[in-house]
Design an enzyme around this catalytic site. Structure first.
Site, PDB file in Angstrom:
ATOM      1  N   VAL A 125      43.584  43.154  39.967  1.00 21.54           N
ATOM      2  CA  VAL A 125      42.185  43.051  40.401  1.00 21.54           C
ATOM      3  C   VAL A 125      41.653  41.639  40.174  1.00 21.54           C
ATOM      4  O   VAL A 125      40.915  41.093  41.010  1.00 21.54           O
ATOM      5  CB  VAL A 125      41.312  44.098  39.679  1.00 21.54           C
ATOM      6  N   VAL A 128      42.657  39.427  42.968  1.00 25.15           N
ATOM      7  CA  VAL A 128      41.809  39.679  44.138  1.00 25.15           C
ATOM      8  C   VAL A 128      40.470  38.957  43.967  1.00 25.15           C
ATOM      9  O   VAL A 128      39.933  38.359  44.912  1.00 25.15           O
ATOM     10  CB  VAL A 128      41.588  41.191  44.338  1.00 25.15           C
ATOM     11  N   TYR A 129      39.949  39.004  42.745  1.00 25.48           N
ATOM     12  CA  TYR A 129      38.678  38.336  42.434  1.00 25.48           C
ATOM     13  C   TYR A 129      38.776  36.830  42.677  1.00 25.48           C
ATOM     14  O   TYR A 129      37.897  36.231  43.312  1.00 25.48           O
ATOM     15  CB  TYR A 129      38.310  38.626  40.972  1.00 25.48           C
ATOM     16  N   LEU A 130      39.846  36.204  42.187  1.00 25.81           N
ATOM     17  CA  LEU A 130      39.992  34.755  42.361  1.00 25.81           C
ATOM     18  C   LEU A 130      40.140  34.387  43.832  1.00 25.81           C
ATOM     19  O   LEU A 130      39.614  33.354  44.274  1.00 25.81           O
ATOM     20  CB  LEU A 130      41.188  34.246  41.555  1.00 25.81           C
ATOM     21  N   LYS A 133      36.534  34.775  45.360  1.00 27.67           N
ATOM     22  CA  LYS A 133      35.668  33.650  44.981  1.00 27.67           C
ATOM     23  C   LYS A 133      36.093  32.378  45.701  1.00 27.67           C
ATOM     24  O   LYS A 133      35.255  31.584  46.150  1.00 27.67           O
ATOM     25  CB  LYS A 133      35.697  33.437  43.471  1.00 27.67           C
TER      26      LYS A 133
END
Length: 218
Positions: A125, A128-130, A133
């Protein structure tokens, strides 16, 4: 100045709202839930209830009209799944940028993350966040109508702020109190000469105002 902050109930946003209101700025925070409104009023901010996952560009632009600066500090949060990284950390940031352009708000700050990269690999997860962003940052940087500054803090802590930071294009890994992230954002809002910069931020030995003036070329 009038400053509108997306993600107005976030930990960094509440600190920023308090700082901006205390120095005499007019500050408003966009929040998803009406029960969060009192927390914003307590720090001197005007609450605007609007869900950035379902709002239209025009609805967000209406809330931004007349603002001198827009700050994107929203995030799906550590407990959210991969899908909301795409709808909030990327989607809401893109929406907010489009709305700022439509509303004629040129100055925009984005609270990103160290390591943000649209090409980042991995299936966790946080990976996916990086990517989300990074993609959002790329989108904002492509908007010629915006005078953007992207701030990428290191690991966030709730330690008391020191007012001493390291703010550079590349700092290397490190941590930073949320208090000091808010102080840097408040200073960046007032420093349009930092437009066009993507900056990393960790704890350091330079006073916030000096660090911001340095990257602005002053």
């Amino acid at each position: 100045m009038r400053i509108v902050i997306a993600g107005g109930h976030g930990q960094i946003a509440l600190r920023l709202e308090r700082l901006l209101a205390a120095r005499g700025d007019e500050v408003a925070g966009i929040i998803r839930r009406s029960e969060q409104a009192e927390d914003l009023r307590a720090v001197g901010a005007e609450p605007i209830v609007l869900d950035l996952e379902s709002a239209s560009v025009e609805e967000v632009a209406e809330r931004l009209r007349g603002a001198d600066a827009a700050v994107f500090a929203a995030g799906a949060g550590p407990g959210s799944g991969a899908a909301r990284k795409d709808t909030v950390d990327k989607g809401a940031a893109v929406l907010f940028a489009d709305a700022a352009v439509r509303a004629g708000v040129r100055r925009m700050l984005v609270v990103s993350s160290m390591g943000a990269d649209a090409q980042h690999e991995g299936d966790e997860v946080f990976d996916v966040y990086l990517r989300a962003k990074g993609a959002a940052d790329d989108y904002v940087r492509a908007q010629e109508a915006l005078e953007w500054t992207i701030l990428r803090p290191g690991a966030l802590t709730n330690d008391p702020g020191t007012g001493l930071v390291r703010l550079e294009a590349r700092t290397g890994r490190g941590s930073i109190p949320r208090d000091d992230v808010a102080k840097v954002l408040a200073e960046l809002v007032d420093t349009p000469a930092t437009a066009g910069l993507t900056l990393e931020l960790i704890g350091g030995s330079t006073p916030v105002s000096v660090a911001v003036k340095s990257v602005a070329g002053n």
